[in-house]
Design a protein around this motif. Structure first.
Motif, short mmCIF file in Angstrom:
data_model
loop_
_atom_site.label_atom_id
_atom_site.label_comp_id
_atom_site.label_asym_id
_atom_site.label_seq_id
_atom_site.Cartn_x
_atom_site.Cartn_y
_atom_site.Cartn_z
N ALA A 80 0.83 -1.20 0.00
CA ALA A 80 0.00 0.00 0.00
C ALA A 80 0.87 1.26 0.00
N ALA A 81 1.95 1.24 0.79
CA ALA A 81 2.85 2.40 0.83
C ALA A 81 3.50 2.64 -0.52
N ALA A 82 3.88 1.57 -1.20
CA ALA A 82 4.52 1.71 -2.52
C ALA A 82 3.55 2.32 -3.53
N ARG A 83 2.29 1.93 -3.44
CA ARG A 83 1.30 2.47 -4.39
C ARG A 83 1.05 3.95 -4.13
N VAL A 84 0.98 4.34 -2.86
CA VAL A 84 0.77 5.76 -2.54
C VAL A 84 2.01 6.57 -2.91
N ALA A 85 3.20 6.00 -2.68
CA ALA A 85 4.44 6.72 -2.99
C ALA A 85 4.57 7.00 -4.48
N ALA A 86 3.86 6.25 -5.32
CA ALA A 86 3.92 6.49 -6.76
C ALA A 86 3.18 7.75 -7.18
N LEU A 87 2.36 8.32 -6.30
CA LEU A 87 1.69 9.58 -6.62
C LEU A 87 2.74 10.69 -6.71
N PRO A 88 2.73 11.50 -7.74
CA PRO A 88 3.78 12.51 -7.92
C PRO A 88 3.90 13.48 -6.75
N GLN A 89 2.80 13.78 -6.09
CA GLN A 89 2.82 14.77 -5.01
C GLN A 89 3.38 14.24 -3.70
N VAL A 90 3.67 12.95 -3.62
CA VAL A 90 4.08 12.33 -2.36
C VAL A 90 5.60 12.23 -2.29
N ALA A 91 6.17 12.80 -1.23
CA ALA A 91 7.61 12.69 -1.00
C ALA A 91 7.94 11.48 -0.16
N ALA A 92 7.07 11.14 0.80
CA ALA A 92 7.28 9.99 1.67
C ALA A 92 5.93 9.55 2.22
N VAL A 93 5.83 8.28 2.59
CA VAL A 93 4.56 7.76 3.10
C VAL A 93 4.84 6.60 4.05
N GLU A 94 3.99 6.46 5.05
CA GLU A 94 4.06 5.34 5.99
C GLU A 94 2.65 4.80 6.18
N VAL A 95 2.50 3.50 6.09
CA VAL A 95 1.20 2.85 6.28
C VAL A 95 1.29 1.93 7.50
N THR A 96 0.40 2.14 8.47
CA THR A 96 0.43 1.36 9.71
C THR A 96 -0.98 0.86 10.03
#
Length: 268
Positions: free
Chosen positions: A107-123
């Motif tokens: 899920a984190a990898a899919r969200v990180a693919a959004l151009p506007q995202v610099a970093a993401v954490e899924v918990t």
């Protein structure tokens, strides 16, 4: 012979005959007691093990297979530019999925693919929530590429297209080939990100003809010749001091401030 017609010897024999034989009567009883003492702990142990296995099975079923601890909410934190719905959709976590089975890395990898995202954490947020914490890219400048205006962050990543006013703090940047691999872009961004906040507020735009020729335009019409990305922090401090002295009247006003060599400033 006694009065009852029996002798003392007969009575002695009778008493001896009534005494149980310890070798044949008592030993089997003790053996049975010892056997019972050995079997009872084993039965208790088996009962405990059985109960533990049943409990473990129930817990595994509740965590992995039932709807008791399933995803009911996908919570998104940290977004300002991005719509929460876009993040939820990108995460791709179906409602009702057992929380323990959620692929947080995927899920984190899919969200990180959004151009506007610099970093993401899924918990996981027990009992029924997945938390997606996003760090968005911060626009430093606006560049024109392929006929569109795009936001660019401090790393040179183009991450969004705009048609109206840019976000606060993002100034127009003129470069030939904007992007993270372009040396001129990197030099211009190094200049913009090194400026103190009060100085950055006065910048109206920037241009980089090459990696060694960065220039800043101020809102009052003054121009700063910055040069290359080398000694960016030193140049920023020198420029701040020069502006303070000019504003205080201790230095003559100048239209061009050349800090490309910070130890040999030129005012024109």
């Amino acid at each position: 012979m006694s009065r009852a017609g029996s002798t003392t010897r007969d009575r002695a024999r009778a008493r001896r005959g009534s005494t149980p034989d310890r070798g044949t009567a008592v030993t089997p009883l003790r053996a049975r007691r010892r056997t019972r003492r050995r079997t009872h702990p084993r039965r208790r142990l088996l009962a405990v093990l059985g109960a533990v296995l049943v409990l473990a099975g129930l817990v595994a079923w509740a965590v992995l297979g039932s709807s008791l601890l399933a995803v009911g909410t996908v919570q998104v934190d940290g977004t300002e530019l991005l719509a929460e719905e876009a993040v939820v959709q990108a995460a791709g976590i179906p409602a009702g999925t057992p929380l323990a089975r959620v692929d947080t890395e995927g899920a984190a990898a899919r969200v990180a693919a959004l151009p506007q995202v610099a970093a993401v954490e899924v918990t996981r947020g027990w009992p029924d929530t997945v938390v997606v914490t996003v760090t968005e890219r911060v626009a430093v400048a606006v560049v024109e590429r392929d006929g569109t205006r795009q936001l660019i962050d401090a790393d040179g990543v183009l991450f969004d297209t705009i048609t109206g006013d840019p976000p606060s703090g993002a100034v127009p940047l003129a470069v030939t080939d904007p992007g993270p691999e372009d040396p001129a872009t990197a030099a211009a961004l190094a200049a913009l990100t090194s400026l103190p906040a009060d100085v950055a507020e006065e910048v109206a735009g920037a241009a980089a003809l090459s990696a060694d020729d960065v220039r800043l335009a101020f809102t009052d019409g003054r121009e700063v010749v910055w040069g290359s990305a080398e000694q960016a922090d030193r140049k920023a401090r020198v420029l701040e001091a020069l502006l303070e002295q000019i504003d205080a009247g201790t230095l003559e006003p100048a239209r061009t401030l050349d800090v490309s060599t910070p130890d040999a400033v030129v005012l024109r």
